[in-house]
Design a protein around this motif. Structure first.
Motif, PDB file in Angstrom:
ATOM      1  N   GLY A  90       0.823  -1.215   0.000  1.00 41.83           N
ATOM      2  CA  GLY A  90       0.000   0.000   0.000  1.00 41.83           C
ATOM      3  C   GLY A  90       0.849   1.254   0.000  1.00 41.83           C
ATOM      4  N   PHE A  91       1.933   1.224   0.765  1.00 43.92           N
ATOM      5  CA  PHE A  91       2.842   2.379   0.783  1.00 43.92           C
ATOM      6  C   PHE A  91       3.391   2.656  -0.606  1.00 43.92           C
ATOM      7  N   PHE A  92       3.816   1.610  -1.298  1.00 42.58           N
ATOM      8  CA  PHE A  92       4.406   1.811  -2.622  1.00 42.58           C
ATOM      9  C   PHE A  92       3.345   2.150  -3.675  1.00 42.58           C
ATOM     10  N   LEU A  93       2.136   1.645  -3.493  1.00 40.67           N
ATOM     11  CA  LEU A  93       1.068   2.021  -4.429  1.00 40.67           C
ATOM     12  C   LEU A  93       0.796   3.523  -4.356  1.00 40.67           C
ATOM     13  N   ILE A  94       0.774   4.050  -3.146  1.00 39.38           N
ATOM     14  CA  ILE A  94       0.560   5.493  -2.988  1.00 39.38           C
ATOM     15  C   ILE A  94       1.769   6.279  -3.484  1.00 39.38           C
ATOM     16  N   ALA A  95       2.959   5.811  -3.094  1.00 42.41           N
ATOM     17  CA  ALA A  95       4.177   6.519  -3.496  1.00 42.41           C
ATOM     18  C   ALA A  95       4.387   6.481  -5.006  1.00 42.41           C
ATOM     19  N   SER A  96       3.914   5.402  -5.649  1.00 42.36           N
ATOM     20  CA  SER A  96       4.107   5.277  -7.093  1.00 42.36           C
ATOM     21  C   SER A  96       3.309   6.306  -7.885  1.00 42.36           C
ATOM     22  N   LEU A  97       2.363   6.972  -7.232  1.00 39.61           N
ATOM     23  CA  LEU A  97       1.637   8.061  -7.891  1.00 39.61           C
ATOM     24  C   LEU A  97       2.538   9.267  -8.111  1.00 39.61           C
ATOM     25  N   PHE A  98       3.634   9.329  -7.355  1.00 42.33           N
ATOM     26  CA  PHE A  98       4.531  10.476  -7.427  1.00 42.33           C
ATOM     27  C   PHE A  98       5.946  10.108  -7.854  1.00 42.33           C
ATOM     28  N   GLU A 117       5.291  -1.663 -12.327  1.00 44.67           N
ATOM     29  CA  GLU A 117       4.431  -1.088 -13.344  1.00 44.67           C
ATOM     30  C   GLU A 117       3.740  -2.205 -14.110  1.00 44.67           C
ATOM     31  N   GLY A 118       2.816  -1.838 -14.997  1.00 44.03           N
ATOM     32  CA  GLY A 118       2.079  -2.840 -15.754  1.00 44.03           C
ATOM     33  C   GLY A 118       1.280  -3.753 -14.842  1.00 44.03           C
ATOM     34  N   GLY A 119       1.420  -5.040 -15.064  1.00 40.07           N
ATOM     35  CA  GLY A 119       0.688  -6.006 -14.252  1.00 40.07           C
ATOM     36  C   GLY A 119       1.392  -6.412 -12.980  1.00 40.07           C
ATOM     37  N   ALA A 120       2.583  -5.880 -12.746  1.00 36.13           N
ATOM     38  CA  ALA A 120       3.360  -6.288 -11.569  1.00 36.13           C
ATOM     39  C   ALA A 120       2.656  -5.993 -10.247  1.00 36.13           C
ATOM     40  N   PRO A 121       2.134  -4.771 -10.029  1.00 39.52           N
ATOM     41  CA  PRO A 121       1.468  -4.521  -8.737  1.00 39.52           C
ATOM     42  C   PRO A 121       0.322  -5.479  -8.457  1.00 39.52           C
ATOM     43  N   ALA A 122      -0.484  -5.771  -9.468  1.00 37.90           N
ATOM     44  CA  ALA A 122      -1.603  -6.694  -9.270  1.00 37.90           C
ATOM     45  C   ALA A 122      -1.095  -8.087  -8.922  1.00 37.90           C
ATOM     46  N   ALA A 123      -0.044  -8.528  -9.616  1.00 33.83           N
ATOM     47  CA  ALA A 123       0.525  -9.849  -9.339  1.00 33.83           C
ATOM     48  C   ALA A 123       1.077  -9.916  -7.920  1.00 33.83           C
ATOM     49  N   ILE A 124       1.746  -8.861  -7.507  1.00 29.60           N
ATOM     50  CA  ILE A 124       2.304  -8.827  -6.159  1.00 29.60           C
ATOM     51  C   ILE A 124       1.193  -8.876  -5.117  1.00 29.60           C
ATOM     52  N   ALA A 154       1.289 -13.578  -6.554  1.00 32.39           N
ATOM     53  CA  ALA A 154       1.609 -14.280  -7.794  1.00 32.39           C
ATOM     54  C   ALA A 154       2.894 -13.731  -8.414  1.00 32.39           C
ATOM     55  N   THR A 155       3.772 -13.187  -7.587  1.00 32.25           N
ATOM     56  CA  THR A 155       5.013 -12.597  -8.101  1.00 32.25           C
ATOM     57  C   THR A 155       5.819 -13.617  -8.879  1.00 32.25           C
ATOM     58  N   ASN A 156       5.938 -14.827  -8.368  1.00 35.21           N
ATOM     59  CA  ASN A 156       6.730 -15.851  -9.057  1.00 35.21           C
ATOM     60  C   ASN A 156       6.154 -16.168 -10.425  1.00 35.21           C
ATOM     61  N   ILE A 157       4.824 -16.284 -10.499  1.00 34.71           N
ATOM     62  CA  ILE A 157       4.179 -16.598 -11.776  1.00 34.71           C
ATOM     63  C   ILE A 157       4.358 -15.451 -12.763  1.00 34.71           C
ATOM     64  N   TYR A 158       4.213 -14.217 -12.291  1.00 34.61           N
ATOM     65  CA  TYR A 158       4.397 -13.056 -13.156  1.00 34.61           C
ATOM     66  C   TYR A 158       5.810 -13.016 -13.730  1.00 34.61           C
ATOM     67  N   VAL A 159       6.799 -13.281 -12.903  1.00 32.30           N
ATOM     68  CA  VAL A 159       8.189 -13.177 -13.348  1.00 32.30           C
ATOM     69  C   VAL A 159       8.528 -14.250 -14.369  1.00 32.30           C
ATOM     70  N   PHE A 160       8.170 -15.512 -14.093  1.00 36.60           N
ATOM     71  CA  PHE A 160       8.599 -16.538 -15.047  1.00 36.60           C
ATOM     72  C   PHE A 160       7.717 -16.614 -16.292  1.00 36.60           C
ATOM     73  N   TRP A 189      11.784  -9.301 -14.161  1.00 30.13           N
ATOM     74  CA  TRP A 189      11.858  -9.165 -12.718  1.00 30.13           C
ATOM     75  C   TRP A 189      11.137  -7.883 -12.304  1.00 30.13           C
ATOM     76  N   VAL A 190      10.877  -7.773 -11.011  1.00 24.13           N
ATOM     77  CA  VAL A 190      10.066  -6.642 -10.536  1.00 24.13           C
ATOM     78  C   VAL A 190      10.868  -5.766  -9.567  1.00 24.13           C
ATOM     79  N   GLY A 191      12.070  -5.437  -9.961  1.00 21.77           N
ATOM     80  CA  GLY A 191      12.886  -4.501  -9.196  1.00 21.77           C
ATOM     81  C   GLY A 191      13.140  -4.960  -7.776  1.00 21.77           C
ATOM     82  N   HIS A 192      12.949  -4.063  -6.823  1.00 25.61           N
ATOM     83  CA  HIS A 192      13.202  -4.384  -5.421  1.00 25.61           C
ATOM     84  C   HIS A 192      12.115  -5.263  -4.806  1.00 25.61           C
TER      85      HIS A 192
END
Length: 362
Positions: free
Chosen positions: A95-103, A110-117, A121-127, A132-135
């Motif tokens: 939630g913190f990063f979702l709000i911070a990502s507005l700025f 980005e893209g579908g990564a936030p929803a996957a996280i 489903a981070t592992n499924i999104y990546v492979f 990869w999804v950064g940090h």
């Protein structure tokens, strides 16, 4: 130690601390020498989770068969307690990063990564995407654990208690077959490592260790020297023989088996000097907050501290080696605050809301 023994298992918090430190070192020191050490840390986390979760579910199934509770009640109790443990700090961070990502732009978020996280489903999104999804990359392990809970808990609670070992063995075999098939097909190490079925196999190995705690183990197998040998192997082998990540991935099942053996040895022999070492205050305390440490550590960087200092007119020169210790201190500090004022109160509420099994209604 009997399966229905609910006492805290000494040494496990200390082992969690070591697992986190393995992961931290592999992420903060980017030289190839330490990369495989993080894999060993993940295997220790999987073995610990698999053992404890399987014990809880097996104990609940026995209570169901004894008429002390119902399957639905047991499942609800399990999921509520698990959710209270893993969801709050995880979703607060997202939630913190979702709000911070507005700025501010965050690499990989980005893209579908936030929803996957958010859907674990981070592992499924990546492979599946190859990106990869950064940090947020380290969230793949949390995704596999959550996926395992969703599938494994109903299986154990809806089948006879005698089937628990067979279910764990089936998951282990399926994981090995999946890895062998992907290796044969020439799949990338990313696809092999992040595939849910391989991860489920590693967790199930810990589960098998937990289900065998009610059986008498040979004294030599759980002795202090045996514990120390396995622990040293998990430290030394990834720094030498398996320091190449591709080679480590091929031998990952053996590493997982060693991690499961270690947690079994510790649980079976609680009086060893090795367990006493794991129970020392620094390791025990770090292990207690290791979940928060794991979540936060990839978002805390010394260059952010330097940037913040410059905003206040403070410019300083620091040697390269000091960045990781400072990041560790900040990580532990943040995780400590989160544990004391956020995570622990929610867990306490969940335990009050889900008391031990009561006799089922006639």
């Amino acid at each position: 130690m009997r399966l229905d023994d609910e006492r805290r298992i000494k040494g496990f918090d200390g082992l969690r601390a070591i697992a986190f430190l393995f992961v931290f070192i592999s992420h903060k020191f980017h030289q190839g020498t330490y990369a495989s050490l993080g894999g060993d840390g993940v295997m220790l986390f999987f073995a610990l989770s698999g053992l404890l979760i399987t014990r809880i579910l097996a104990r609940t199934r026995v209570a169901v068969e004894a008429g002390e509770t119902t399957t639905l009640a047991g499942l609800g109790r399990f999921y509520l307690r698990r959710s209270a443990r893993i969801f709050p700090v995880y979703y607060a961070t997202i939630g913190f990063f979702l709000i911070a990502s507005l700025f501010v732009h965050f690499d990989g978020f980005e893209g579908g990564a936030p929803a996957a996280i958010m859907l674990y489903a981070t592992n499924i999104y990546v492979f599946t995407t190859g990106h990869w999804v950064g940090h947020f990359n380290h969230f793949w392990t949390l995704a596999i654990e959550e996926q395992f809970y969703l599938l494994f808990a109903p299986l154990l609670l809806l089948t006879p208690s005698t089937a628990a070992r067979h279910i764990c063995v089936a998951f282990v075999v399926l994981g090995l077959v999946t890895q062998a098939g992907l290796e044969w097909a020439g799949a990338s190490t990313k696809v092999i490592g992040l595939n849910p079925m391989t991860g489920f196999g590693y967790l199930a190995l810990g589960g098998l260790a937990g289900l065998n705690l009610d059986r008498r183990a040979p004294a030599w197998l759980v002795s202090m020297p045996a514990q120390a040998i396995v622990a040293l192997a998990l430290l030394i082998v990834p720094l030498t023989v398996l320091k190449d990540e591709i080679v480590w991935r091929f031998y990952a099942p053996a590493v997982s088996a060693a991690a499961a053996l270690l947690v079994f040895e510790i649980a079976e022999n609680q009086a060893s000097r090795f367990v006493a070492l794991l129970e020392t205050w620094p390791l025990r305390s770090l292990g207690r907050i290791s979940y928060g440490c794991y979540i936060f550590h990839e978002f805390i960087h010394f260059y952010n501290v330097e940037a913040a200092a410059r905003k206040f007119g403070l410019v300083f020169e620091a040697p390269d080696w000091i960045s990781a210790p400072i990041e560790l201190v900040f990580t532990i500090g943040l995780a400590t605050v989160s544990w004391r004022f956020f995570e622990r109160p929610i867990m306490a509420w969940a335990h009050r809301a889900t008391p031990k099994a009561a006799p089922a209604a006639a």
